[in-house]
Design an enzyme around this catalytic site. Structure first.
Site, mmCIF file in Angstrom:
data_model
loop_
_atom_site.group_PDB
_atom_site.id
_atom_site.type_symbol
_atom_site.label_atom_id
_atom_site.label_comp_id
_atom_site.label_asym_id
_atom_site.label_seq_id
_atom_site.Cartn_x
_atom_site.Cartn_y
_atom_site.Cartn_z
ATOM 1 N N ARG A 35 23.684 116.498 -70.066
ATOM 2 C CA ARG A 35 25.072 115.908 -70.290
ATOM 3 C C ARG A 35 25.382 114.840 -69.108
ATOM 4 O O ARG A 35 26.375 114.589 -69.337
ATOM 5 C CB ARG A 35 25.921 117.005 -70.300
ATOM 6 C CG ARG A 35 25.898 118.039 -69.009
ATOM 7 C CD ARG A 35 27.108 119.254 -69.286
ATOM 8 N NE ARG A 35 26.819 119.918 -67.865
ATOM 9 C CZ ARG A 35 27.463 120.894 -67.696
ATOM 10 N NH1 ARG A 35 28.296 121.501 -68.760
ATOM 11 N NH2 ARG A 35 27.595 121.759 -66.590
ATOM 12 N N GLY A 40 18.604 116.495 -63.257
ATOM 13 C CA GLY A 40 19.500 117.471 -63.100
ATOM 14 C C GLY A 40 20.093 117.461 -61.624
ATOM 15 O O GLY A 40 20.098 116.515 -60.903
ATOM 16 N N ALA A 274 29.323 127.068 -49.009
ATOM 17 C CA ALA A 274 27.841 127.384 -49.301
ATOM 18 C C ALA A 274 27.604 128.920 -49.466
ATOM 19 O O ALA A 274 26.850 129.423 -48.746
ATOM 20 C CB ALA A 274 27.169 126.711 -48.275
ATOM 21 N N HIS A 450 -9.050 120.810 -36.482
ATOM 22 C CA HIS A 450 -8.361 120.709 -35.153
ATOM 23 C C HIS A 450 -8.385 119.297 -34.723
ATOM 24 O O HIS A 450 -9.209 118.439 -35.192
ATOM 25 C CB HIS A 450 -9.157 121.298 -33.870
ATOM 26 C CG HIS A 450 -8.770 121.019 -32.461
ATOM 27 N ND1 HIS A 450 -7.732 121.801 -32.285
ATOM 28 C CD2 HIS A 450 -9.264 120.309 -31.682
ATOM 29 C CE1 HIS A 450 -7.493 121.591 -30.792
ATOM 30 N NE2 HIS A 450 -8.537 120.476 -30.597
#
Length: 471
Positions: A35, A40, A274, A450
């Site tokens: 829509r 999204g 939030a 490393h």
């Protein structure tokens, strides 16, 4: 365009569009209904554009501290409009990428809002197009991937108005840089915005009703994060209750009750809500179909099945963890089940990693130390600080910690928790270990390159066995 399909997916977020692609790969005639914008909320208003904003803040942070790297950058400044423009441009680029993927995989994109009506072998899908007309579509299977949205709590006076009281949408496209900002909620979304605006100079207050920030994370990691955020200038209030958020002409007032019971009315330029999310279950016709919904989320059985023949649901719509990668995984798993590639075990959220892209970053997978003890495990814990890692020191990122939790009896990795530079990238190593059921011994005998930050992961495992090398 056809009106009959093997699978119709409603919603084109990371769960929906990935499920549609997998269905197409398996030879299913597939359509996806959207829509708004392809991709999204995550791609357009969540995961990706927020990371673009945070990257700008990270670069600004490095510029501010250039002197410590032997560089001269005089008074670095930011351009808010340009930062937002870059973020929106990235979202648009990726939305276009999803459009390309739909075309490549021969998936029909139907624009409009969908609702369901009774039908067989699956519910009928009615799509109201932009012209206002309804078009019926039928499919052998229908998948709901409608996601979720920011939560309001009107009864507590916590409701966004889009101008002075923001959700994540307005926080990503600010019209001004607020001098005083209140962030209500300290989950990943709240902390990420708090980190972003703090770096750009806002006086940020974070109010969390629980007794610590990032409450779903391991308590030790939450404590380290709070300490670091306070050093950066964030005002963090835990055990705090916020009520009566009232927008005025240009400012917002809010009543804040602290954990010691003191109540004070404070003024801010903007407020970000939030406080969680709610599933997009409205106006889909779920009630008439008898779909079970609990606390705004569709109830499924671990394989995406709703109990209504031919109807499935995945992603944020089905509840926590509300994460894009969880939705994508569920979508693929559900489609494969529909196609007959049945999975022996239901969806297990314990192997889904969680990431917070603040400064510093936080990442985790599996059980926290407290949860492991509550479940009755006899545990051993390993820790390793970034201060003992050569790469971290070279990066100027000495603040950080990796924590591992093992079952003493079996050597199973029960959980891993991290704070520091790039831990959102590092966590996948432990996710693979959990998925592959690797033991402590397996990880000890794994060679880590490393110099890398990943060596902290190895050392944290060694520490659990009392064999740590570099502290």
């Amino acid at each position: 365009m056809s009106t009959q399909y093997d699978l119709i997916v409603i919603g084109s977020g990371p769960g929906g569009y990935v499920a549609a692609i997998r269905a197409s790969q398996l030879g299913m005639k597939t359509a996806i209904v959207e829509r708004e914008s392809l991709g999204g909320i995550c791609l357009n208003w969540g995961c990706i554009p927020t990371k673009a904003l945070l990257r700008s803040a990270e670069v600004l942070h490095l510029a501010k501290h250039a002197k410590s790297f032997g560089l001269k950058i005089e008074k670095p400044e930011f351009d808010l409009e340009a930062i937002v423009k870059r973020s929106r441009g990235i979202a648009a680029q990726l939305s276009g990428g999803v459009k390309f993927l739909m075309k490549k995989n021969k998936i029909d994109v139907i624009e409009g809002a969908a609702r369901l009506e009774k039908g067989a072998p699956a519910p009928k899908v009615i799509v109201k197009g932009k012209d206002g007309k309804d078009t019926p579509y039928t499919a052998k299977h229908v998948m709901l991937a409608t996601g979720a949205r920011a939560r309001d709590i009107p009864q507590a006076g916590l409701k966004a108005d889009g101008k002075l009281v923001w959700t994540y949408r307005e926080a990503m496209t600010p019209d001004v840089m607020p001098k005083r900002l209140l962030v209500i909620g300290s989950g990943a979304i709240g902390i990420e915005f708090a980190s972003f605006y703090n770096e750009l100079g806002s006086d940020v207050t974070v109010a969390e009703v629980m007794d610590r920030i990032l409450p779903v994370e391991d308590a030790e990691i939450s404590g380290l994060a709070e300490k670091d955020f306070k050093k950066q200038g964030l005002n963090i209030l835990t055990g705090a209750k916020v009520e009566n958020v009232k927008p005025g002409k240009n400012t917002v007032t809010a009543d804040i009750t602290t954990k010691d019971g003191k109540k004070e009315t404070k003024e801010f330029d903007r407020v970000i809500l939030a406080v969680g999310i709610v599933g997009n279950v409205e106006n889909l016709g779920l009630e008439t179909l008898g779909v079970k919904v609990e606390k705004t989320h569709v109830v499924v059985d671990g394989f995406g099945r709703t109990g209504v023949p031919g109807l499935y649901a995945i992603g944020d719509l089905t509840g926590p963890p509300w994460l894009a990668h969880k939705a994508s995984h569920e979508g693929v798993m559900c489609v494969e089940g529909i196609h007959g590639k049945n999975h022996a075990e239901p969806f297990d959220a314990s192997n889904i990693p969680g990431c917070t892209y603040s400064h510093p970053q936080i990442a985790s997978v599996g059980l926290t130390e407290a949860a492991a003890k509550e479940k009755g495990y006899d545990i051993k814990v390993g820790r390793f600080p970034f201060l003992g890692n050569g790469k971290a020191i070279a990066l100027g990122a000495e603040n950080g910690l990796v924590k591992t939790i093992f079952d003493k009896k079996t050597g199973e990795l029960l959980g891993a928790h991290m704070i520091g530079a790039e831990v959102t990238e590092l966590i996948q190593g432990y996710v693979i270990a959990r998925q592959g059921e690797l033991t402590e011994a397996d990880l000890i005998h794994t060679v880590f390159p490393h110099p890398t930050l990943s060596e902290t992961m190895h050392e944290a495992v060694l520490d659990a066995e009392g064999r740590v090398l570099h502290i």
